[in-house]
Design a protein around this motif. Structure first.
Motif, PDB file in Angstrom:
ATOM      1  N   ARG A  99       4.202   3.005  15.202  1.00 59.46           N
ATOM      2  CA  ARG A  99       4.002   2.544  13.832  1.00 59.46           C
ATOM      3  C   ARG A  99       3.064   3.484  13.102  1.00 59.46           C
ATOM      4  O   ARG A  99       1.961   3.748  13.564  1.00 59.46           O
ATOM      5  CB  ARG A  99       3.424   1.133  13.870  1.00 59.46           C
ATOM      6  N   SER A 100       3.497   4.001  11.957  1.00 60.58           N
ATOM      7  CA  SER A 100       2.630   4.866  11.164  1.00 60.58           C
ATOM      8  C   SER A 100       1.474   4.059  10.578  1.00 60.58           C
ATOM      9  O   SER A 100       1.539   2.838  10.458  1.00 60.58           O
ATOM     10  CB  SER A 100       3.430   5.524  10.034  1.00 60.58           C
ATOM     11  N   PHE A 101       0.431   4.794  10.189  1.00 60.34           N
ATOM     12  CA  PHE A 101      -0.754   4.126   9.649  1.00 60.34           C
ATOM     13  C   PHE A 101      -0.464   3.523   8.277  1.00 60.34           C
ATOM     14  O   PHE A 101       0.397   4.001   7.529  1.00 60.34           O
ATOM     15  CB  PHE A 101      -1.908   5.117   9.527  1.00 60.34           C
ATOM     16  N   GLY A 102      -1.245   2.490   7.942  1.00 61.69           N
ATOM     17  CA  GLY A 102      -1.111   1.848   6.651  1.00 61.69           C
ATOM     18  C   GLY A 102      -1.680   2.706   5.528  1.00 61.69           C
ATOM     19  O   GLY A 102      -2.253   3.778   5.746  1.00 61.69           O
ATOM     20  N   SER A 103      -1.565   2.196   4.314  1.00 67.73           N
ATOM     21  CA  SER A 103      -1.956   2.935   3.116  1.00 67.73           C
ATOM     22  C   SER A 103      -3.444   2.750   2.819  1.00 67.73           C
ATOM     23  O   SER A 103      -3.956   1.624   2.768  1.00 67.73           O
ATOM     24  CB  SER A 103      -1.131   2.457   1.923  1.00 67.73           C
ATOM     25  N   LEU A 104      -4.120   3.882   2.584  1.00 69.67           N
ATOM     26  CA  LEU A 104      -5.527   3.827   2.202  1.00 69.67           C
ATOM     27  C   LEU A 104      -5.677   3.177   0.822  1.00 69.67           C
ATOM     28  O   LEU A 104      -6.657   2.484   0.550  1.00 69.67           O
ATOM     29  CB  LEU A 104      -6.113   5.246   2.198  1.00 69.67           C
ATOM     30  N   GLU A 105      -4.705   3.396  -0.040  1.00 66.89           N
ATOM     31  CA  GLU A 105      -4.731   2.787  -1.374  1.00 66.89           C
ATOM     32  C   GLU A 105      -4.731   1.263  -1.262  1.00 66.89           C
ATOM     33  O   GLU A 105      -5.455   0.569  -1.992  1.00 66.89           O
ATOM     34  CB  GLU A 105      -3.531   3.264  -2.187  1.00 66.89           C
ATOM     35  N   ASP A 106      -3.941   0.725  -0.342  1.00 63.92           N
ATOM     36  CA  ASP A 106      -3.908  -0.720  -0.148  1.00 63.92           C
ATOM     37  C   ASP A 106      -5.251  -1.241   0.375  1.00 63.92           C
ATOM     38  O   ASP A 106      -5.694  -2.335   0.018  1.00 63.92           O
ATOM     39  CB  ASP A 106      -2.798  -1.102   0.834  1.00 63.92           C
ATOM     40  N   LEU A 107      -5.890  -0.435   1.223  1.00 59.96           N
ATOM     41  CA  LEU A 107      -7.198  -0.831   1.745  1.00 59.96           C
ATOM     42  C   LEU A 107      -8.231  -0.917   0.627  1.00 59.96           C
ATOM     43  O   LEU A 107      -9.021  -1.871   0.555  1.00 59.96           O
ATOM     44  CB  LEU A 107      -7.651   0.172   2.808  1.00 59.96           C
ATOM     45  N   LYS A 144      -7.631  -1.398  -2.542  1.00 63.31           N
ATOM     46  CA  LYS A 144      -7.263  -2.531  -3.388  1.00 63.31           C
ATOM     47  C   LYS A 144      -7.743  -3.838  -2.771  1.00 63.31           C
ATOM     48  O   LYS A 144      -8.282  -4.714  -3.474  1.00 63.31           O
ATOM     49  CB  LYS A 144      -5.743  -2.560  -3.583  1.00 63.31           C
ATOM     50  N   GLU A 145      -7.564  -3.999  -1.461  1.00 64.92           N
ATOM     51  CA  GLU A 145      -8.011  -5.212  -0.787  1.00 64.92           C
ATOM     52  C   GLU A 145      -9.526  -5.379  -0.905  1.00 64.92           C
ATOM     53  O   GLU A 145     -10.032  -6.484  -1.132  1.00 64.92           O
ATOM     54  CB  GLU A 145      -7.606  -5.154   0.693  1.00 64.92           C
ATOM     55  N   ASP A 146     -10.256  -4.289  -0.778  1.00 63.28           N
ATOM     56  CA  ASP A 146     -11.713  -4.334  -0.893  1.00 63.28           C
ATOM     57  C   ASP A 146     -12.135  -4.728  -2.304  1.00 63.28           C
ATOM     58  O   ASP A 146     -13.054  -5.541  -2.495  1.00 63.28           O
ATOM     59  CB  ASP A 146     -12.308  -2.966  -0.524  1.00 63.28           C
ATOM     60  N   GLN A 147     -11.467  -4.163  -3.321  1.00 66.25           N
ATOM     61  CA  GLN A 147     -11.804  -4.494  -4.714  1.00 66.25           C
ATOM     62  C   GLN A 147     -11.504  -5.957  -5.022  1.00 66.25           C
ATOM     63  O   GLN A 147     -12.268  -6.621  -5.729  1.00 66.25           O
ATOM     64  CB  GLN A 147     -11.031  -3.577  -5.664  1.00 66.25           C
ATOM     65  N   GLU A 148     -10.404  -6.447  -4.493  1.00 66.05           N
ATOM     66  CA  GLU A 148     -10.043  -7.851  -4.727  1.00 66.05           C
ATOM     67  C   GLU A 148     -11.084  -8.785  -4.111  1.00 66.05           C
ATOM     68  O   GLU A 148     -11.440  -9.811  -4.701  1.00 66.05           O
ATOM     69  CB  GLU A 148      -8.658  -8.137  -4.149  1.00 66.05           C
ATOM     70  N   GLY A 157      -7.172 -10.041  10.374  1.00 63.83           N
ATOM     71  CA  GLY A 157      -6.618 -10.648   9.170  1.00 63.83           C
ATOM     72  C   GLY A 157      -6.584  -9.722   7.980  1.00 63.83           C
ATOM     73  O   GLY A 157      -6.352 -10.157   6.853  1.00 63.83           O
ATOM     74  N   SER A 158      -6.819  -8.435   8.221  1.00 71.62           N
ATOM     75  CA  SER A 158      -6.859  -7.456   7.125  1.00 71.62           C
ATOM     76  C   SER A 158      -5.824  -6.374   7.368  1.00 71.62           C
ATOM     77  O   SER A 158      -5.445  -6.078   8.510  1.00 71.62           O
ATOM     78  CB  SER A 158      -8.257  -6.824   7.037  1.00 71.62           C
ATOM     79  N   ILE A 159      -5.363  -5.742   6.290  1.00 75.08           N
ATOM     80  CA  ILE A 159      -4.412  -4.637   6.437  1.00 75.08           C
ATOM     81  C   ILE A 159      -5.086  -3.441   7.105  1.00 75.08           C
ATOM     82  O   ILE A 159      -4.404  -2.521   7.571  1.00 75.08           O
ATOM     83  CB  ILE A 159      -3.842  -4.212   5.067  1.00 75.08           C
ATOM     84  N   SER A 160      -6.406  -3.442   7.170  1.00 74.93           N
ATOM     85  CA  SER A 160      -7.124  -2.322   7.778  1.00 74.93           C
ATOM     86  C   SER A 160      -6.935  -2.251   9.282  1.00 74.93           C
ATOM     87  O   SER A 160      -7.364  -1.287   9.918  1.00 74.93           O
ATOM     88  CB  SER A 160      -8.625  -2.426   7.472  1.00 74.93           C
ATOM     89  N   LEU A 161      -6.279  -3.256   9.867  1.00 80.40           N
ATOM     90  CA  LEU A 161      -6.077  -3.285  11.310  1.00 80.40           C
ATOM     91  C   LEU A 161      -5.277  -2.076  11.789  1.00 80.40           C
ATOM     92  O   LEU A 161      -5.359  -1.706  12.958  1.00 80.40           O
ATOM     93  CB  LEU A 161      -5.365  -4.586  11.711  1.00 80.40           C
ATOM     94  N   ASN A 162      -4.527  -1.431  10.870  1.00 81.16           N
ATOM     95  CA  ASN A 162      -3.748  -0.259  11.258  1.00 81.16           C
ATOM     96  C   ASN A 162      -4.014   0.931  10.335  1.00 81.16           C
ATOM     97  O   ASN A 162      -3.129   1.731  10.057  1.00 81.16           O
ATOM     98  CB  ASN A 162      -2.246  -0.591  11.270  1.00 81.16           C
ATOM     99  N   ILE A 163      -5.287   1.020   9.865  1.00 86.47           N
ATOM    100  CA  ILE A 163      -5.638   2.134   8.979  1.00 86.47           C
ATOM    101  C   ILE A 163      -6.909   2.800   9.507  1.00 86.47           C
ATOM    102  O   ILE A 163      -7.976   2.180   9.507  1.00 86.47           O
ATOM    103  CB  ILE A 163      -5.879   1.651   7.527  1.00 86.47           C
TER     104      ILE A 163
END
Length: 615
Positions: free
Chosen positions: A169-177, A179-183, A274-280
């Motif tokens: 599995r490729s790594f997730g998006s840093l942009e999404d990370l 965004k999640e932090d800002q939210e 519980g975060s998208i950062s689990l694969n970033i």
């Protein structure tokens, strides 16, 4: 992603960025690990696999600049990473040569505005022995991020080597990370988390450290590595929540060494469940203050239960950054810390397989160590449980840190063996310390000559003649002056027959004259009897008749207090004839009579509240 992209910093990145700006050339934010690979690997395939993985990790290709609205990260298009291959197999000690190379690189500061933020070196130490070294600035990655890179690289290498497609599995998006932090920072939960922490630390507890001086950020750290014994490891692993038990042992150690009941440890939180950062691969980890209340009469099981409960409590608020807590609590500037020593029990292990070649991970640096960090690794390579003590060399010597580590392991082994023990009774003393306390400090036998009070005073007067010996409201008397005056008065008293086994009554106010007279009497070998001028006349009369002093030393003003029928010779200090006689005596001679330690030095009377005063 092929175009340059600008993103704001996450809360985790912002804390590191601002800290690095205070000392741009400090390399302490370089984090590093190396994987020891035992087995034959194809260097070219390894480089190909690693290049692909590094391309996937967007955080490694960032640069950091300060814009009009604050710092920002600029994500550059992936570039072909320069992966160095260095052969040290011809060195006398290839591993030490490899470690020197790594440590030299770790000490090089990184320019965050220019980059790159990382460096990879494959070091060959033999035909089937390699060290894969990675150095990455902490603003781009944390410990869990390293594990993502290592696992993905091993997976990619194995797929290429075995000639099959990469199904990883490729790594997730840093942009999404981001965004999640800002939210999160704009959410109600952010405000609830802030309220929780402000309430918890509203009383501003003192931060307790094992260091004798207030720690400051240094440019390096000192490490001591040890392993838990096999027996102790079995006892530790028998505890269901053994991670909490190790953390509790660290808290108990600080409690026992400092005698503080309110202990605040630093606890790294992965912050990815519980975060998208689990694969970033990125910097997400947070440092939270773990506040505990310990007492010597608690047993270790109670301490572990408190740790487990408190960790569950703070985990619900773990996204709130410790940098924000320090700002909110006004803990800004040098030495304004939120917690003391840190405890990091690694919750993840590396099971690395490079197409059959085993890879074992070794940490080199996890970032700044302001005070002390206790890092515990439970590796699956059969080496057991490793305990690293990383310490700030500005406040801990090598001996300090090694002794702290040894004592901690003693306490941990004792505590997990029997959790019902009171924490105040857990063993802390090293064998050398136990021998020192029980044997050396109690070996008080001394072959020395017994000395009288006048001899001891005379030795001090020779050592410090000009230091004050007596200080009164109006003047002070040095040791040399006091010795001189006591010698002269003692000379006159000896001429009048005063000596050992006799008493001299002193009817004098608290003054220089009283001190001079006491010392002079002792120099003759006689004993003194102090008489307070404020005593009733009847008491003074009784004491004089009972003690039968050979002489009474007093002043013209107080001489009238003496009973008329007293046989004691009167020596009136301020009588002109006495002053003249005393002044004619030898001031340099110690004027000390030969006397035995069995001779009396003074006679003191009881108050007489239960009958007649007794001397």
């Amino acid at each position: 992603m092929h175009d340059t992209q600008q993103l704001p910093l996450t809360g985790a990145q912002a804390g590191i960025w601002f800290a690095q700006q205070l000392d741009p050339d400090n390399p302490i934010y370089n984090t590093g690990e190396y994987v020891e690979i035992n087995g034959a690997i194809d260097v070219n395939i390894f480089k190909t696999a690693l290049e692909r993985v590094l391309t996937e990790a967007a955080s490694l290709h960032a640069r950091f600049e300060e814009g009009a609205d604050g710092p920002k990260q600029i994500i550059n298009p992936p570039f072909e990473a320069a992966i160095d291959v260095i052969d040290v197999s011809s060195e006398a000690d290839p591993k030490q040569a490899a470690l020197r190379l790594m440590q030299t690189d770790l000490a090089e500061p990184v320019d965050m505005a220019a980059g790159p933020l990382f460096r990879d070196i494959l070091i060959q130490a033999g035909p089937e022995r390699f060290f894969w070294y990675q150095r990455i600035h902490h603003i781009a990655i944390d410990g869990y991020g390293f594990s993502l890179l290592a696992r993905r690289t091993a997976q990619m290498y194995t797929a290429i080597r075995e000639g099959r497609p990469d199904n990883g599995r490729s790594f997730g998006s840093l942009e999404d990370l981001v965004k999640e932090d800002q939210e999160y920072r704009a959410s109600d939960q952010f405000l609830k988390d802030r309220e929780f922490w402000m309430e918890k630390f509203a009383d501003e507890p003192d931060v307790v450290s094992l260091a004798e001086r207030a720690p400051r950020t240094s440019t390096r750290f000192r490490r001591s590595t040890a392993y838990l014994s096999e027996t102790a490891l079995q006892h530790v692993k028998a505890i269901p929540n053994w991670h909490e038990a190790v953390t509790a042992a660290a808290a108990v150690y600080v409690h026992r060494m400092t005698n503080a009941g309110d202990i605040v440890l630093g606890l790294p939180m992965m912050g990815r469940i519980g975060s998208i950062s689990l694969n970033i691969p990125s910097m997400v980890m947070n440092l939270l203050p773990l506040r505990l209340s310990l007492r010597p009469d608690m047993n270790f099981h109670e301490a572990v239960s408190q740790v487990a409960k408190e960790i569950r409590n703070i985990r619900r608020h773990q996204k709130y950054r410790h940098e924000d807590m320090r700002r909110d609590l006004k803990l800004l500037g040098d030495n304004r810390r939120l917690f003391g020593p840190q405890v990091n029990v690694m919750p993840f292990d590396y099971a690395l397989d490079f197409a059959g070649a085993r890879g074992t991970v070794h940490n080199l640096s996890a970032g700044p160590v302001d005070d002390l960090s206790i890092n515990v690794y439970d590796r699956a390579d059969g080496s057991g449980m490793r305990v690293d003590f990383d310490a700030n060399p500005e406040v801990y010597s090598a001996e300090d840190i090694e002794n702290h580590q040894k004592r901690f392991l003693l306490l941990l082994e004792s505590a997990v063996k029997d959790q019902t023990q009171k924490i105040g009774t857990l063993n802390l003393l090293l064998e050398s310390e136990r021998l020192r306390v029980l044997d050396s400090w109690n070996d008080t036998r001394k072959a020395e000559k017994q000395k009288s009070l006048p001899e001891l005073f005379y030795e001090q007067a020779v050592k410090t003649p000009d230091r004050p010996a007596i200080i009164t409201e109006n003047e002070e008397l040095s040791y040399a002056e006091l010795n001189k005056r006591a010698n002269q008065l003692a000379g006159m008293l000896k001429e009048k027959g005063l000596g050992p086994e006799q008493f001299a009554a002193l009817l004098l106010p608290r003054s220089q004259e009283l001190a001079v007279s006491m010392l002079a009497v002792l120099k003759t070998g006689a004993a003194y009897l102090p008489l307070d001028p404020d005593f009733p006349s009847e008491r003074i009369t009784y004491m004089l008749k009972d003690a039968q002093p050979a002489c009474l030393i007093t002043t013209m003003e107080l001489s009238g207090r003496m009973p008329e029928d007293s046989d004691a010779k009167r020596i009136i200090l301020d009588d002109p004839d006495t002053v003249k006689t005393v002044a004619a005596q030898n001031a340099d001679c110690p004027a000390q009579a030969e006397c035995s330690p069995l001779h009396p030095a003074y006679i003191i009377y009881t108050s007489g509240s239960t009958g007649k005063p007794k001397g």
